[in-house]
Design a protein around this motif. Sequence first.
Motif, PDB file in Angstrom:
ATOM      1  N   ILE A 257       0.666  -1.291   0.257  1.00 49.67           N
ATOM      2  CA  ILE A 257      -0.049  -0.050   0.260  1.00 49.67           C
ATOM      3  C   ILE A 257       0.753   1.154   0.045  1.00 49.67           C
ATOM      4  CG2 ILE A 257      -2.078  -1.264   1.230  1.00 49.67           C
ATOM      5  CD1 ILE A 257      -1.411   0.575   3.647  1.00 49.67           C
ATOM      6  N   PHE A 258       2.278   1.197   0.025  1.00 48.22           N
ATOM      7  CA  PHE A 258       2.961   2.146   0.027  1.00 48.22           C
ATOM      8  C   PHE A 258       2.758   3.268  -1.208  1.00 48.22           C
ATOM      9  CE2 PHE A 258       6.908   1.923   2.936  1.00 48.22           C
ATOM     10  CZ  PHE A 258       6.044   1.729   4.274  1.00 48.22           C
ATOM     11  N   PRO A 259       2.566   2.771  -2.334  1.00 47.27           N
ATOM     12  CA  PRO A 259       2.713   3.965  -3.355  1.00 47.27           C
ATOM     13  C   PRO A 259       1.445   4.883  -3.200  1.00 47.27           C
ATOM     14  CG  PRO A 259       3.368   1.986  -4.378  1.00 47.27           C
ATOM     15  CD  PRO A 259       2.914   1.744  -2.971  1.00 47.27           C
ATOM     16  N   PRO A 260       0.176   4.534  -3.169  1.00 43.20           N
ATOM     17  CA  PRO A 260      -1.111   5.378  -3.030  1.00 43.20           C
ATOM     18  C   PRO A 260      -0.876   5.985  -1.511  1.00 43.20           C
ATOM     19  CG  PRO A 260      -1.829   3.024  -2.609  1.00 43.20           C
ATOM     20  CD  PRO A 260      -0.514   2.944  -3.316  1.00 43.20           C
ATOM     21  N   TYR A 261      -0.586   5.271  -0.497  1.00 42.67           N
ATOM     22  CA  TYR A 261      -0.384   6.039   0.748  1.00 42.67           C
ATOM     23  C   TYR A 261       0.744   7.081   0.779  1.00 42.67           C
ATOM     24  CZ  TYR A 261       1.790   5.408   5.537  1.00 42.67           C
ATOM     25  OH  TYR A 261       2.498   5.167   6.617  1.00 42.67           O
ATOM     26  N   PHE A 262       1.816   6.869   0.061  1.00 42.21           N
ATOM     27  CA  PHE A 262       2.812   7.842  -0.017  1.00 42.21           C
ATOM     28  C   PHE A 262       2.272   9.371  -0.895  1.00 42.21           C
ATOM     29  CE2 PHE A 262       7.419   6.995   1.323  1.00 42.21           C
ATOM     30  CZ  PHE A 262       6.863   6.135   2.422  1.00 42.21           C
ATOM     31  N   VAL A 263       1.763   8.811  -1.970  1.00 43.39           N
ATOM     32  CA  VAL A 263       1.034   9.831  -2.574  1.00 43.39           C
ATOM     33  C   VAL A 263       0.129  10.737  -2.058  1.00 43.39           C
ATOM     34  CG1 VAL A 263      -0.360  10.457  -4.717  1.00 43.39           C
ATOM     35  CG2 VAL A 263       1.548   8.903  -5.018  1.00 43.39           C
ATOM     36  N   ALA A 264      -0.978  10.225  -1.290  1.00 40.72           N
ATOM     37  CA  ALA A 264      -1.961  10.932  -0.310  1.00 40.72           C
ATOM     38  C   ALA A 264      -1.174  11.851   0.580  1.00 40.72           C
ATOM     39  CB  ALA A 264      -2.797   9.994   0.216  1.00 40.72           C
ATOM     40  N   GLY A 265      -0.250  11.250   1.278  1.00 40.37           N
ATOM     41  CA  GLY A 265       0.635  11.917   2.354  1.00 40.37           C
ATOM     42  C   GLY A 265       1.407  13.028   1.715  1.00 40.37           C
ATOM     43  N   ALA A 266       1.786  13.009   0.762  1.00 40.83           N
ATOM     44  CA  ALA A 266       2.598  13.963  -0.268  1.00 40.83           C
ATOM     45  C   ALA A 266       1.748  15.386  -0.576  1.00 40.83           C
ATOM     46  CB  ALA A 266       3.314  13.602  -1.219  1.00 40.83           C
ATOM     47  N   ILE A 267       0.548  14.945  -0.673  1.00 42.97           N
ATOM     48  CA  ILE A 267      -0.436  15.861  -0.997  1.00 42.97           C
ATOM     49  C   ILE A 267      -0.890  16.732   0.433  1.00 42.97           C
ATOM     50  CG2 ILE A 267      -2.612  16.495  -2.137  1.00 42.97           C
ATOM     51  CD1 ILE A 267      -1.996  13.986  -4.076  1.00 42.97           C
ATOM     52  N   PHE A 268      -1.123  15.951   1.259  1.00 46.16           N
ATOM     53  CA  PHE A 268      -1.590  16.278   2.385  1.00 46.16           C
ATOM     54  C   PHE A 268      -0.518  17.265   3.034  1.00 46.16           C
ATOM     55  CE2 PHE A 268      -1.522  14.822   7.095  1.00 46.16           C
ATOM     56  CZ  PHE A 268      -2.724  15.399   7.594  1.00 46.16           C
ATOM     57  N   SER A 269       0.979  17.115   3.020  1.00 43.17           N
ATOM     58  CA  SER A 269       1.706  17.847   3.752  1.00 43.17           C
ATOM     59  C   SER A 269       2.151  18.859   2.829  1.00 43.17           C
ATOM     60  CB  SER A 269       3.200  17.190   3.805  1.00 43.17           C
ATOM     61  OG  SER A 269       3.838  16.644   2.787  1.00 43.17           O
ATOM     62  N   GLY A 270       1.929  18.798   1.424  1.00 44.72           N
ATOM     63  CA  GLY A 270       2.268  19.830   0.624  1.00 44.72           C
ATOM     64  C   GLY A 270       1.208  20.992   0.785  1.00 44.72           C
ATOM     65  N   PHE A 271      -0.029  20.457   0.630  1.00 39.01           N
ATOM     66  CA  PHE A 271      -1.152  21.579   1.044  1.00 39.01           C
ATOM     67  C   PHE A 271      -0.891  22.175   2.377  1.00 39.01           C
ATOM     68  CE2 PHE A 271      -4.342  22.175  -2.184  1.00 39.01           C
ATOM     69  CZ  PHE A 271      -4.323  21.291  -3.097  1.00 39.01           C
ATOM     70  N   ALA A 272      -0.570  21.492   3.374  1.00 37.75           N
ATOM     71  CA  ALA A 272      -0.104  22.268   4.569  1.00 37.75           C
ATOM     72  C   ALA A 272       0.966  23.283   4.169  1.00 37.75           C
ATOM     73  CB  ALA A 272       0.341  21.219   5.472  1.00 37.75           C
ATOM     74  N   MET A 273       2.056  22.807   3.753  1.00 41.15           N
ATOM     75  CA  MET A 273       2.980  23.948   3.373  1.00 41.15           C
ATOM     76  C   MET A 273       2.539  25.025   2.675  1.00 41.15           C
ATOM     77  SD  MET A 273       6.173  24.659   4.135  1.00 41.15           S
ATOM     78  CE  MET A 273       7.588  23.813   4.218  1.00 41.15           C
ATOM     79  N   VAL A 274       1.610  24.872   1.461  1.00 38.54           N
ATOM     80  CA  VAL A 274       0.874  25.963   0.739  1.00 38.54           C
ATOM     81  C   VAL A 274       0.330  26.830   1.702  1.00 38.54           C
ATOM     82  CG1 VAL A 274      -0.552  26.652  -1.039  1.00 38.54           C
ATOM     83  CG2 VAL A 274       1.206  24.646  -1.436  1.00 38.54           C
ATOM     84  N   GLN A 275      -0.313  26.322   2.492  1.00 39.13           N
ATOM     85  CA  GLN A 275      -1.312  26.907   3.451  1.00 39.13           C
ATOM     86  C   GLN A 275      -0.311  27.998   4.265  1.00 39.13           C
ATOM     87  OE1 GLN A 275      -4.584  27.778   3.576  1.00 39.13           O
ATOM     88  NE2 GLN A 275      -5.540  25.688   4.602  1.00 39.13           N
ATOM     89  N   THR A 276       0.584  27.286   4.858  1.00 38.40           N
ATOM     90  CA  THR A 276       1.576  28.205   5.859  1.00 38.40           C
ATOM     91  C   THR A 276       1.939  29.392   4.919  1.00 38.40           C
ATOM     92  OG1 THR A 276       2.249  25.993   6.621  1.00 38.40           O
ATOM     93  CG2 THR A 276       3.544  27.907   7.269  1.00 38.40           C
ATOM     94  N   LEU A 277       2.740  28.865   3.888  1.00 42.87           N
ATOM     95  CA  LEU A 277       3.176  30.150   3.191  1.00 42.87           C
ATOM     96  C   LEU A 277       2.106  31.131   2.495  1.00 42.87           C
ATOM     97  CD1 LEU A 277       5.820  28.236   0.954  1.00 42.87           C
ATOM     98  CD2 LEU A 277       6.433  29.699   2.897  1.00 42.87           C
ATOM     99  N   LEU A 278       0.998  30.599   2.080  1.00 40.48           N
ATOM    100  CA  LEU A 278       0.031  31.666   1.633  1.00 40.48           C
ATOM    101  C   LEU A 278      -0.480  32.603   2.599  1.00 40.48           C
ATOM    102  CD1 LEU A 278      -1.399  29.768  -1.400  1.00 40.48           C
ATOM    103  CD2 LEU A 278       0.265  31.989  -1.297  1.00 40.48           C
ATOM    104  N   LEU A 279      -0.651  31.718   3.871  1.00 44.12           N
ATOM    105  CA  LEU A 279      -1.330  32.827   4.956  1.00 44.12           C
ATOM    106  C   LEU A 279      -0.452  33.964   5.194  1.00 44.12           C
ATOM    107  CD1 LEU A 279      -3.006  29.898   6.971  1.00 44.12           C
ATOM    108  CD2 LEU A 279      -4.322  32.008   5.775  1.00 44.12           C
TER     109      LEU A 279
END
Lengths: 457, 174
Positions: A257-279
């Motif tokens: 299950i690593f591939p889908p699990y990692f992709v979801a995790g990547a988007i999860f953390s990426g959006f969090a970083m976008v949120q931090t920077l854009l705020l």
Amino acid sequence: MQVTSSVREPLVTGGKTAHDVTEDICSQLEGRPSKSWMIGMAVALSALGIGACAVFILVWDGIGVWGLNKTIGWAWDITNFVWWVGIGHAGTLISAILLLFRQKWRMSINRAAEAMTIFAVICAACFPGLHMGRLWLGFYWALPLPNTFGSLWVNFNSPLLWDVFAVSTYFTVSLVFWYIGLIPDFASIRDRATNKISKMVYGALSFGWDGAAKTWSRYESVALILAGLATPLVLSVHTIVSMDFATSVIPGWHSTIFPPYFVAGAIFSGFAMVQTLLLITRKVMHFEDYITRGHVELMNIVIIITGGIVAIAYTTEFFMGWYSGLDFEDYMYMSYGAATGPWAWAWWALIICNILVPATLWFKKVRTSFVWSFVISIVVNIGMWFERFDIIVIDLSHDYLPSSWSMFYPTRYDIGVFLFTFGFFFTAFLLFAKFFPVINMSEIKSIIKSTSSKENK
Amino acid sequence: MESNKNFVLGIYNDEDVLLSAIKQVRDSGIKIHEVYSPFPVHGIDEALGYKRTRLPIAAFLFGLLGTTLALTMQIWMLGYDWPMIIGGKNFISFAPFIPVTFELTVLISALGMVATFMIVSDLKPYKKPRLMDIRITDDKHVMAVDLAKNNITKEDIKKVIQGSGASEVNDKNF
């Protein structure tokens, strides 16, 4: 044929006209840098400088200065690599996948998110490079170049080599995508520029753009195809990153299950970083009319969804480990043993930061609050760092022989190299925020008529 | 394009007015040289009668080239030039070759298409743009009519453009 919807909230508030958009965004990069920018830059450059000393000593003395040992041969370096690559995923998701889905809210945030992607991928690439020890030979080890050993070619069966191709392709395509989008905006800056240097620099960067309808039509077609290419690409990158672990025969890593699990995790953390920077960008650069509460809420919804997928993956891993009935599984990163053993603090950091805290976003009050969104975005990023740390270090720390079990303690060079990438990331982002149009002007102008709140009345 | 240097420009403030203006101007028998906009206007290709761009075909062909190159490289290197037994796999085993093949397909397709776009649209660093109006990159749409390509008098062209909703009608000489 503009369609105005009474149901959807306006994407740009404040009754802006196309001229206001040019004015608001260009004026940011025409004046002198603000005080807050100078302070930010000073902090970022200090981190970069201190980090650079750590990198120098690391390259000079070799990777023995890290806290690695015989049992734990991968630790912070690969954790940081996976973490930074993951952060990069949000930029492509916003600009490519949301373009294919015709999500117009992406237009206020895609430029900054793509810039973040590019800088994050550079930060990520530092780690495998430095981990090779002899960086200057890395080209022979990583790329199929003719050499004097035979030629002895690289091993195309290895997931680490797939990573080289995936990350470098991802970087190049993201850079091209970002730059194509920037050309019309550079032309806007060029045509407003008053001093000679900006005229020359932005004139060169804008590639002689004149806004012809024929060029726009080709441009739109290029953007659409690049989005179509970038979408499977971004999914493939973190899939291949996960294969660094999943195709190995290390218990705890060898998981389908690593591939889908990692992709979801990547988007999860990426959006969090976008949120931090854009705020921060929103407040400092006064983009309140472009990055609205609605944008923040929509990003939080993506965080809830991807966070939910990640939580299901943790549960699956925990259950499957327990259900196998193997004692060995109880030492893996998702197990009762991990939750109570010597790594309990790291395990609970993961659960709290990635599942419990983001779960509060289910409440509308929380996900529409700027302050809470900011706090949660940072917590998620910490949690996602711990996820990679747990997978890598906990799984390695209890290997086949109990006599060689070990703990991992970072040295100041582990921390220093991580600091170096932070310094680079924020220096680059601040330079971008000062000299580049942070919001995609031409795209925003194309929706201003249908979405501006003045027109909606 | 370089030999004709006299244009009449219609300046428009709104993209919907522009679209109906293009139709009116073309219906009255005037050939439009080009329309310039600060952002992509949907439906303008059809209004101007432009054919669809063939860039998607270029992207596909470059992608095909990428796939071929990647497979040839891997098969030649690991299958013929220096065969090695790795994990008991065949010398030429397709499954492990897929990731690199996919990545190179995407890479060459993207780079090739963008390079084609740059060449056909004549976009390059340090190129001096032929700007019809400085406000095109801000908020104005400009319709340019080449006088040498039309057999109608300048005054009549101006009258039609004025009547189609232009906010200004100007002359431009290069």
